[in-house]
Motif scaffolding. Structure first.
Motif, short mmCIF file in Angstrom:
data_model
loop_
_atom_site.label_atom_id
_atom_site.label_comp_id
_atom_site.label_asym_id
_atom_site.label_seq_id
_atom_site.Cartn_x
_atom_site.Cartn_y
_atom_site.Cartn_z
N LYS A 80 124.28 38.13 -17.19
CA LYS A 80 125.32 38.37 -18.18
C LYS A 80 124.71 38.45 -19.58
O LYS A 80 123.79 37.70 -19.91
N ARG A 81 125.24 39.35 -20.40
CA ARG A 81 124.75 39.46 -21.77
C ARG A 81 125.02 38.18 -22.56
O ARG A 81 124.23 37.80 -23.43
N SER A 82 126.13 37.52 -22.25
CA SER A 82 126.44 36.25 -22.94
C SER A 82 125.39 35.19 -22.63
O SER A 82 125.02 34.39 -23.49
N VAL A 83 124.88 35.20 -21.40
CA VAL A 83 123.82 34.25 -21.03
C VAL A 83 122.52 34.63 -21.73
O VAL A 83 121.78 33.76 -22.20
N ALA A 85 132.66 43.91 -35.46
CA ALA A 85 132.37 42.49 -35.62
C ALA A 85 133.56 41.63 -35.21
O ALA A 85 133.42 40.65 -34.47
N ARG A 86 134.77 42.01 -35.68
CA ARG A 86 135.97 41.24 -35.34
C ARG A 86 136.24 41.29 -33.84
O ARG A 86 136.59 40.27 -33.22
N LYS A 87 136.07 42.49 -33.25
CA LYS A 87 136.33 42.64 -31.82
C LYS A 87 135.37 41.79 -31.01
O LYS A 87 135.76 41.16 -30.01
N GLY A 88 134.11 41.72 -31.44
CA GLY A 88 133.14 40.89 -30.74
C GLY A 88 133.50 39.42 -30.79
O GLY A 88 133.37 38.69 -29.80
N GLU A 89 133.99 38.95 -31.96
CA GLU A 89 134.37 37.54 -32.11
C GLU A 89 135.62 37.22 -31.30
O GLU A 89 135.70 36.16 -30.67
N GLU A 90 136.59 38.13 -31.29
CA GLU A 90 137.84 37.88 -30.57
C GLU A 90 137.64 37.87 -29.05
O GLU A 90 138.24 37.07 -28.33
N SER A 91 136.80 38.79 -28.58
CA SER A 91 136.65 38.97 -27.13
C SER A 91 135.57 38.06 -26.53
O SER A 91 135.52 37.87 -25.32
N GLY A 92 134.70 37.52 -27.39
CA GLY A 92 133.59 36.73 -26.89
C GLY A 92 132.38 37.56 -26.52
O GLY A 92 131.39 37.03 -26.00
N TYR A 93 132.46 38.86 -26.78
CA TYR A 93 131.33 39.75 -26.50
C TYR A 93 130.68 40.20 -27.80
O TYR A 93 130.60 41.38 -28.12
N GLY A 94 130.24 39.22 -28.58
CA GLY A 94 129.57 39.55 -29.83
C GLY A 94 128.35 40.42 -29.58
O GLY A 94 127.53 40.10 -28.72
N THR A 95 128.23 41.49 -30.34
CA THR A 95 127.19 42.50 -30.08
C THR A 95 126.27 42.66 -31.29
O THR A 95 126.75 42.81 -32.42
N PRO A 96 124.95 42.64 -31.08
CA PRO A 96 124.03 42.93 -32.19
C PRO A 96 124.33 44.30 -32.79
O PRO A 96 124.64 45.25 -32.06
N CYS A 97 124.23 44.39 -34.11
CA CYS A 97 124.57 45.64 -34.79
C CYS A 97 123.41 46.12 -35.66
O CYS A 97 122.67 45.32 -36.24
N VAL A 98 123.28 47.45 -35.72
CA VAL A 98 122.30 48.09 -36.60
C VAL A 98 123.06 49.12 -37.44
O VAL A 98 123.75 49.98 -36.88
#
Length: 645
Positions: A413-416, A528-541
Motif C-alpha cells: 500500500k502507498r500509505s504503508v 492537497a485538500r483531497k489528499g488530506e480528506e481521503s487519507g491518500y496524501g500524494t507527493p506533489c511537484v
C-alpha cells in the motif's frame, strides 16, 4: 476429424438455447414448431404458439431448446423486438410457394434486425417445401447466394416441410450449431478463407504442439494433439490418410518432418468446407478459446488488490522473458521493432494489443516509427497497470509458459510506503494536472522523446505516456504519466479514491501567464485538500513550464511562497525546447521514491494534525498515569501483605 482425426464436439459450457422464430403471416412458422415438437403435422395451429421446449436429448449436444413463436402483426412489434433481443439465434421463415415472402426477407426482416442491432446469428428457413411447383425447379444456393453475400449474419439456409417432416428437425439442429459452432467467426465466405483471428489462434495451437520447435508436427506430436483434444490416438493408417489428403490439396502442408503450419491451417479450412465447424470449435475450446476467439476469462486469474492504493506490476522474471522475446523478433538487432516485426511478435494473439487508445502512441519510438526496447517494456507496464488480465492473456498468446501467478507482483500500500518512508515499486504513476495551454501535452511528448511543436492541439480525453527513466547509480524505473484535462479535474477529484493510485501529482503552469498560474494554484490546493480528506496524501511537484518565455514576475514570487506554505519544493522551471528536460523526469521519480516527502499540507490540514497530536499525547499521558497508579496500588498491597505476615 477428417480421415480419423476428431471426436466429440464441444458445447462451450452452454446449458440452454433460446430461439426466436419470425416471418410473414402464413409462411408456416407455427406449423413448423408444432410439427418438430410433436413429430406430427398439426391439424389446427393457433396464430401464435406459447413457448415450446425441445428436450435436451433431442440432439446429440444434449442442450434443451426453448422456441419462441413471434407474432407477425405490427400491433405486437414491442413484443417482437423484446424476443429478438433475448434470443440466442433468430430463425426467419418464408413460404416456398410464395416468392413474395422470400423477397420480404431482404426488403424488411434482415434490415430490421440490423436496425435493431441484433447480434444473434440468423437461420433462413423455407417452409412448405411440399407445396413448391415442381415444374419450376430452383436451387436454394442460387436464390440465397446474393442475400447471404449482403447479410453476413446469416449462418445457414435450409428448406423443409412440416407436413412430411422433411428436414424439419434439422432446422433447429442448425440453429443449435449456429450458436455452439458458428462458422461466421471462423470463415470468410466471400474470400473463401479462414478469418485472421482464427489463423492467429491456429498458429498459437500449432506452436504449442510443436514441442521440438522444428516447424512441423511429427507423428508423435500429432497423436498428442489428437489425444489432448479428443481423448483417443490415431492409428498409422488414419494418420497417413490425413497427410495424403493435405498433400494433395496443400503441397507445402507436409514435409519429411511432418505436418507444417500451412497444412495445419488447411485442415481447419477443410472442416468448415465439409460442414464440420464443430470439430474446429472442439479444438479451439480445448485450448481455452471463447466464442470471440479470445482466451476464456476463467483462465486469466490475476492477483487481487486488497486496497485501492496498491497496484500490480510484472515481476523481474517476466520482464526478463519479455526482453528475450523482444530480441528474438528484433531481426536487425537495432534495439527497436519495425511495425511488421511487432506484428510478427503478436501473430498468435487475436489482435495487436496496442493499436487503440490508451496504448497507441503512449510509448517511445524512433524518428522512423520503430518501437524501442524501453517503449516495448513500458507498454507492458502500462497495460499491466490498467488491465492486468489483458497483460496475462497476451503473455499466454505469445508463449509465456510459466505459472500465471508468478508473472505479477502486488505492491505494498502507498500509505504503508509513506509510513516506512521507502518504496519497493518499479513502476510509478504520475497524474499531470494543469490548465489548458499550460504545456501538459508538450510535457508528455517530451517524455517520449518527440520533437517540440509550436502548434497547439487540445487533448481529447485522458492520455498516457510511459517510458523508462534512468536514475543515478544505474537504477531503472518505469514512469507512467497520465494527463488529466482541465475540464475533467473537478469530476476526477470528486471520487474519494481518485488519488489512491497516484505516486506523484505534477501540476503544470505557463510561467509567462498569470491566469495559468492562478488556475494551477487552485488545482494544487484542491489536490492537497483531497489528499488530506481521503487519507491518500500524494507527493506533489510544481512545474513552471515555458521557461524560454519571459516569466510573469508575480507568479514567480507567489509560487515560491505557496510551495513554502504547503511544505513542498519550489517549482521546477523547464522548457520543452531544452535538452535538459530529462532532469524533470528524474526529479519526479526521485519524489516517488521518497513517498513521505513533498506531500502538501494545507493550513486546515496542519490544524487537524496538531489536534490529533494533542489528543494522542493526552491519551498517552492518561495511559501512563493509569499504569503508574495501578503499579503503585500493586506495590502497596504487596507491602501490606508482607507487614501482616
Amino acid at each position: 476429424m477428417l480421415g480419423g482425426f476428431g471426436g466429440k464436439s464441444s458445447s462451450g459450457g452452454r446449458k440452454s438455447l433460446r430461439v426466436a422464430v419470425a416471418g410473414d403471416k402464413g409462411t408456416g412458422k407455427s406449423s413448423l414448431i408444432s410439427a418438430v415438437a410433436s413429430e406430427t403435422f398439426p391439424d389446427n395451429v393457433p396464430r401464435v404458439l406459447p413457448p415450446t421446449t425441445l428436450p435436451a436429448d433431442a440432439y446429440p449436444e444434449y442442450i434443451p431448446i426453448t422456441i419462441i413463436d413471434t407474432p407477425s402483426s405490427i400491433d405486437n412489434r414491442i413484443k417482437l423486438i423484446e424476443e429478438f433481443r433475448k434470443a440466442d439465434v433468430v430463425i426467419l421463415t418464408y413460404a416456398c410457394d410464395q416468392p413474395a415472402t422470400l423477397d420480404r426477407l431482404s426488403s424488411y426482416w434482415l434490415p430490421e434486425l440490423r436496425r435493431l442491432q441484433i447480434k444473434a446469428p440468423v437461420i433462413v428457413v423455407g417452409c412448405k417445401l411440399d407445396l413448391r411447383d415442381e415444374r419450376s425447379p430452383v436451387r436454394l444456393e442460387d436464390i440465397m447466394a446474393p442475400i447471404m453475400k449482403e447479410y453476413r449474419e446469416i449462418e445457414t439456409c435450409i428448406e423443409c416441410s412440416a407436413l412430411t417432416l422433411i428436414q424439419a428437425p434439422d432446422v433447429f439442429y442448425y440453429a443449435l450449431k449456429a450458436v455452439l459452432h458458428p462458422t461466421f467467426p471462423l470463415f470468410d465466405q466471400e474470400k473463401q478463407c479462414l478469418k485472421p483471428r482464427l489463423r492467429r489462434a491456429v498458429q498459437r495451437i500449432f506452436n504449442f504442439c510443436d514441442q521440438d520447435l522444428d516447424g512441423a508436427l511429427n507423428d508423435a506430436e500429432l497423436n498428442d494433439f489428437q489425444v489432448n483434444c479428443f481423448g483417443a490416438p490415431l492409428d498409422p493408417v488414419e494418420l497417413m490418410g490425413v497427410k495424403r489428403v493435405v498433400q494433395e490439396r496443400q503441397p507445402d502442408g507436409v514435409t519429411d518432418l511432418g505436418l507444417t503450419l500451412p497444412g495445419f491451417l488447411f485442415l481447419f479450412s477443410l472442416f468448415i468446407e465439409r460442414g464440420r465447424p464443430e470439430t474446429a470449435w472442439a479444438i479451439l475450446r480445448k485450448f481455452g478459446y471463447s466464442d470471440s476467439l479470445e482466451l476464456n476469462s476463467e483462465l486469466l486469474t490475476v492477483p487481487a488488490k486488497h486496497s485501492p492504493d496498491q497496484s500490480i506490476e510484472l515481476t523481474n522474471e517476466t520482464m526478463d522473458f519479455l526482453r528475450g522475446f523482444f530480441q528474438l523478433y528484433d531481426l536487425d538487432n537495432d534495439g527497436a521493432l519495425r511495425p511488421d516485426e511487432l506484428d510478427d511478435l503478436f501473430q498468435t494473439a487475436p489482435d495487436s494489443p496496442w493499436l487503440e487508445t490508451p496504448y497507441k502512441d503512449a510509448a517511445e519510438k524512433t524518428p522512423g516509427g520503430k518501437l524501442t526496447i524501453n517503449g516495448f517494456l513500458s507498454e507492458w507496464a502500462l497495460m499491466t497497470l490498467l488491465d492486468p488480465r489483458k497483460t496475462l492473456a497476451n503473455l499466454i498468446y505469445i508463449g509465456y509458459g510459466h505459472d500465471p501467478a508468478s508473472a505479477f507482483n502486488v505492491t505494498r500500500k502507498r500509505s504503508v510506503d509513506r509510513k516506512k518512508q521507502r518504496t519497493e515499486r518499479n513502476v510509478f504513476q504520475c497524474f499531470v494536472f494543469g490548465p489548458k495551454k499550460s504545456g501538459k501535452s508538450a510535457l508528455l511528448d517530451s517524455f517520449l522523446e518527440r520533437k517540440f511543436s509550436d502548434g497547439y492541439k487540445a487533448t481529447v480525453g485522458e492520455r498516457y505516456a510511459a517510458n523508462v527513466v534512468d536514475q543515478p547509480g544505474g537504477c531503472k524505473k518505469t514512469l507512467i504519466l497520465r494527463e488529466i484535462p482541465e475540464d475533467r479535474v473537478k469530476k476526477f477529484l470528486a471520487n474519494k479514491e481518485a488519488l489512491a493510485a497516484c505516486d506523484v501529482a505534477v501540476v503544470v503552469y505557463d510561467s509567462s501567464d498569470v491566469y495559468s498560474w492562478r488556475k494551477s494554484r487552485e488545482m494544487l490546493m484542491e489536490v492537497a485538500r483531497k489528499g488530506e480528506e481521503s487519507g491518500y496524501g500524494t507527493p506533489c511537484v510544481l512545474v513552471a513550464a515555458k521557461d524560454d518565455l519571459d516569466a510573469y514576475p508575480m507568479s514567480v514570487q507567489e509560487s515560491d511562497r505557496v510551495c513554502m506554505e504547503l511544505g513542498i519544493d519550489i517549482p521546477v522551471s523547464v522548457s520543452m525546447k531544452d535538452d535538459e528536460r530529462n532532469s524533470l523526469f528524474r526529479k519526479i521519480v526521485s519524489t516517488a521514491e521518497n513517498p513521505h516527502m513533498s506531500v502538501p499540507e494545507t493550513e486546515s490540514g496542519r490544524r487537524s494534525k496538531n489536534i490529533r497530536q494533542v489528543v494522542n499525547s493526552s491519551l498517552l499521558f492518561v495511559s501512563v498515569g493509569t499504569a503508574v497508579g495501578f503499579a503503585g496500588l500493586a506495590a502497596y498491597r504487596a507491602y501490606s501483605a508482607r507487614k501482616n505476615a
